[in-house]
Enzyme design. Structure first.
Site: not given
Lengths: 482, 464
Positions: B51, B53, B79, B111-112, B258, B332
């Protein structure tokens, strides 16, 4: 035209208590909530506390205004017995930390010992309330019904300290503590007094110590911001101190009816000072807004404007702290009370009742028309753009997922935010411990041929800063709500 | 300098490109991504990242530590956006690099990377704030729909390539008899952990994880509970048995995804059959791949996230065996030490956002897999206990007086502890692939002094 203070119950009249239960299951329920007496009571109580935190004009026109600072009263005997009792309750909860020291072992993020602390609270809740609350609150209107005043109090009390299952804390828990205090108000625990006196005792004498306790819990057990929006939330955990703290710095008033839309009290720090570490350090001792900002400084590393851009933007407001206060109230209404993930597990009993408020005819909300600024009448054509996913995914059917469903109703409630600034949110804790047998064995079967969760699996999962599905019911293992 | 190179230069400086360029970039990216299968084939060497982010400066630090594109091949496991302040800059830079060097960088979906999630967790707000409209958000979401769901890395070497790295002061070798010099013989070593200064923090030898010798398998990360590097026993108890005595140096394939596995997916081919070009659904196989988490349970469990599932060691081992995988790499979940191997090194979580959300205090990691060919002809010593004997591997041997529980030590202080999912039949282990050599580089958050404060404070609507 509207109630300015939360009505106290008549101790002589019969009152039927009801065990608080979850009522909000989908977006429609959120809109019902926004027209309910429970919502009106919550808003009334917040506005009442808020107004009391505004500095007070002196009777003598030449004299300076009276401001209400943290620390001016901070000893138990500065307050009446009820407030002193609540302070004792909070102090004892803090002492439990020594009985549940943080687990030194490896962990992903949240510390599992928070569950031990919380278990102590649950197991002792009944006797704690007996010990620290006035008899008036516990014996109020006692009758033969299944529930008592204590049943209702305990539900909100236990919901106030974060989720033991997920090891997180958010504004849903903060709201629960407010409701706990609201219940006590209704029982007349805080005596009749001059306007604002009891309210200030509640905010400065109880609520601020509550915030201190929760901050300590967060630090001790590394509690995760519930449903973290990262930098795009107002604050990782809290909201109400920004309301009460901005009121502390607003212009002086003589009564709650004359709250000004803008301006600041003389010698107030500038809104832009929140970005200056030294100013924050100075002001956090006396002001709740800066105290909350100070906690952010304690836990976050990096430039303030980068890790807290929403608060940074607000620091550019030129029209003073009253303007900020007004905006915070609007934002609280839209981003906390109108958000499904936050309010879905708020339980409703007899004190915060799941009943339509006759005064809450759309589009006006009853409780806050006096001190709440005029609601903006439209969403600047941005409504569709602001909930594009909802629009595209939900089609015509009302889905029980959070963001679109809940937010769509804010216009209906009278406060219409025009930007989606997400407040931190969390599902509110049910009154029972999440790992209690009933909860984990009652895992719903996944649809179709999907496997069923084994017993108690989720209970072992430490709360980590992970994303939860916004459409999920939010209470951990019971998340597959269908 | 092409427009694309100019855009890359701008974005590397953490500056945004104009909206019309974003539209063009997203269009090109989609044309590229549409050609990729649901499971992208990737050849080692490759550096696998978790990730991001929106932590742009930390992404730059990642490139500094791991090498720049296109010199290093990268695989990002999703992500890219949400929560951080620089999701746009981060994602658009990665997308530019993808378009510029399509064979050097692989992006798969997290998932984002979803309309609904980004409206809740910040990316949507960021787009509005930085571009004044939702157009760019819409362009990006259209790209999200085309991102692959997974990647299959093949050709990874079982042995680590020697490096020129020096030993860190705190270096802990798992073999006490070794002098503290960089090993020249990497034959035994399958995990090496380096810091951001290219210093070796620790090494784990395969034989250390021999079930007979190890009682404290590393839970992942480089340090133990007290923050000190852990000495012995890496990643599980015995994921080291040779694959039926084969002399191959092929580590078996590594599946990158992910989140994790799905009860609806028992073969990788079933992933390939999904129709992925859509918003992430709320349930079903595609959702699970992006949302699930491994956990110390048997079988499948409901996820506290409300989407995806929890899955245990037995599920992973079955899946890996059936699909001839040696390892699943996934992201994740925040892990304080940047990476965490579970279930006898059959699955690893890689997390690449240091000091997550400015407050979590974690380090980040990337995982380097070397290329098999680079070690061609390398003669492995074949005398290690537990390896040459072809022990049934992933599980601890049930020894007299030593129950499996005594060898696991995997409970992360969760009071559950029953890791490993119980013993699985020996025959299941036959043919299990030897895990590839894993070189983790861990790094901390980038220095923050050089970042300029924005001149303007947009007025939030509530405060107008």
């Amino acid at each position: 035209m509207s109630r300015r203070t939360l009505a106290r119950l008549d101790p002589a009249a019969a009152h039927a208590f009801a065990p608080p239960v979850k009522r909000i299951h989908d977006g429609d329920d959120v809109s019902f909530f926004l027209g309910s007496t429970a919502y009106a009571d919550i808003m009334t109580f917040i506005f009442q506390l808020n107004a009391a935190m505004f500095p007070q004009k002196s009777a003598d026109p030449g004299a300076p205004a009276q401001v209400w600072r943290l620390g001016d009263q901070d000893r138990d005997d500065d307050f009446g017995p009820s407030v002193a009792g609540l302070r004792g309750l909070l102090a004892e909860l803090e002492a439990f930390i020594a009985e549940a020291p943080p687990d030194p072992g490896p962990r992903r993020f949240g510390n599992v010992s928070f569950r031990a602390w919380y278990e102590l609270v649950i197991s002792r809740a009944a006797s704690l309330l007996d010990k620290y609350l006035p008899a008036r609150a516990l014996s109020f209107g006692k009758d033969e019904s299944t529930a008592s005043s204590k049943t209702e109090l305990q539900a909100y009390f236990l919901g106030s300290f974060g989720s033991a299952q997920r090891l997180d804390y958010g504004t849903g828990h903060e709201l629960s503590f407010l409701a706990f205090l609201g219940c006590l108000w209704k029982f007349g625990v805080f005596p009749e007094d001059d306007p604002g006196v009891q309210e200030r005792a509640i905010v400065l004498g109880v609520f601020e110590p509550y915030l201190r306790l929760v901050r300590k819990l967060i630090l001790t057990y590394t509690l995760e911001p519930a449903g973290s929006h990262g930098v795009w939330g107002l604050d990782d955990h809290f909201f109400l101190p920004y309301i009460f703290g901005s009121a502390q710095l607003s212009p002086a008033i003589s009564s709650a009816e004359e709250i000004p839309p803008e301006g600041s009290v003389a010698n107030a720090p500038k809104p832009a000072d929140v970005a200056k570490a030294s100013a924050v350090e100075r002001e956090r001792k006396s002001n709740m807004y800066f105290s909350a900002i100070g906690f952010i400084y304690d836990v976050k590393k990096g430039p303030f404007w980068e890790h807290s851009p929403i608060l940074f933007d607000i620091s550019g407001v030129k029209a003073g702290w009253a303007k900020i206060n007004k905006g915070m109230l609007k934002m609280y209404n839209a981003e906390v009370l109108s958000k499904f993930p936050v309010v879905q597990h708020f339980p409703f009993g007899s004190l915060f009742a799941w009943e339509k408020d006759p005064a809450a005819m759309p589009p006006a909300a009853s409780a806050h028309t006096t001190s709440q600024p005029q609601a903006r009448q439209n969403v600047d054509g941005q409504s569709a753009a602001r909930h594009p996913a909802g629009a595209q995914m939900q089609g015509g059917t009302r889905a029980p997922w959070a963001p679109g469903g809940a937010a769509d109703h804010t216009a209906w409630a009278g406060a219409t935010p025009t930007s989606r600034v997400p407040a931190q949110s969390t599902a509110l804790l049910p009154t029972r411990a999440p790992w209690a047998a009933g909860n984990s064995t009652a895992l719903p079967t996944a649809p179709g041929s999907r496997p069923q969760g084994p017993r108690g699996t989720a209970a072992g999962q430490p709360g980590v800063p992970q994303t939860r599905a916004p459409w999920a019911a939010g209470s951990g293992a019971g998340g597959q709500h269908s | 300098m092409s427009d694309l190179d100019k855009a890359i230069a701008l974005l590397r400086a953490c500056r945004l490109i104009p909206e019309n360029q974003v539209r063009e970039l997203c269009y090109k990216a989609r044309e590229l991504l549409i050609e990729e299968g649901n499971v992208v084939g990737v050849d080692a060497p490759v550096t696998i990242c978790g990730d991001i982010h929106g932590q742009f400066h930390d992404l730059m630090e990642l490139f500094r530590v791991g090498g720049d594109v296109p010199d290093t091949n990268y695989l990002f496991m999703g992500d890219f956006v949400d929560r951080g302040f620089y999701s746009l800059e981060s994602f658009l830079l990665l997308l530019c690099l993808k378009v510029r060097y399509p064979d050097r960088i692989t992006l798969i979906r997290g998932n984002h990377e979803s309309r609904q999630i980004t409206t809740v967790y910040g990316f949507y707000d960021e787009c509005l704030r930085k571009y004044g409209s939702a157009n760019v958000w819409r362009y990006c979401c259209e790209v999200f729909d085309y991102l692959a769901l997974g990647a299959l890395v093949s050709g990874a070497a079982t042995n680590l390539e020697p490096t020129s790295a020096t030993l860190a002061d705190t270096f802990v070798d798992t073999d006490d008899s070794q002098s503290s010099t960089p090993a020249t013989d990497y034959a035994d070593i399958d995990i090496e952990v380096l810091n951001a200064n290219n210093e070796i923090l620790s090494r784990y030898r395969r034989r250390d994880r021999d079930p007979l010798m190890s009682s404290s398998p590393v839970r992942g990360g480089m340090s133990g509970s007290n923050g000190a590097p852990r000495a012995a026993g890496a990643a599980g108890t015995g994921a080291t048995a040779d694959s039926g005595g084969s002399a191959s140096n092929d580590g078996g394939a590594v599946l990158c995804v992910h989140g994790g596995l799905s009860p609806l997916i028992d073969t990788i081919d079933k992933i390939r059959l999904l129709d992925r070009k859509q918003e992430v659904p709320h349930e079903g196989a595609m959702c699970d791949l992006l949302w699930s988490d491994p956990d110390e349970i048997d079988g499948w469990g409901l996820s506290p996230r409300g989407a995806g599932f929890l899955f245990g060691a037995d599920i992973v081992k079955c899946f890996n065996h059936r699909n001839d995988l040696s390892l699943i790499a996934r992201a994740h979940q925040l892990v304080m030490e940047g990476f965490k191997e579970m279930f006898d090194a059959t699955i690893v979580t890689v997390w690449s956002a240091p000091n997550y959300c400015y407050r979590c205090g974690n380090v980040a990691a990337i995982l380097e897999l070397a290329e098999d060919g680079s070690n061609a002809g390398f003669a492995r010593s074949n005398g290690d206990a537990g390896r040459s004997r072809g022990l049934p591997m992933p599980m601890p041997m049930p020894m007299p007086g030593i129950g499996p529980g005594g060898l696991q030590g995997q409970g992360q202080g969760q009071g559950q502890g029953q890791g490993g999912g119980g013993l699985i039949p020996r025959q299941m282990d036959i043919g299990h692939r030897m895990a590839p050599g894993r070189r983790y580089r861990v790094f901390e958050a980038a220095p923050q002094d050089s970042r300029g404060m924005p001149a303007k404070k947009p007025v939030a609507d509530y405060f107008l």
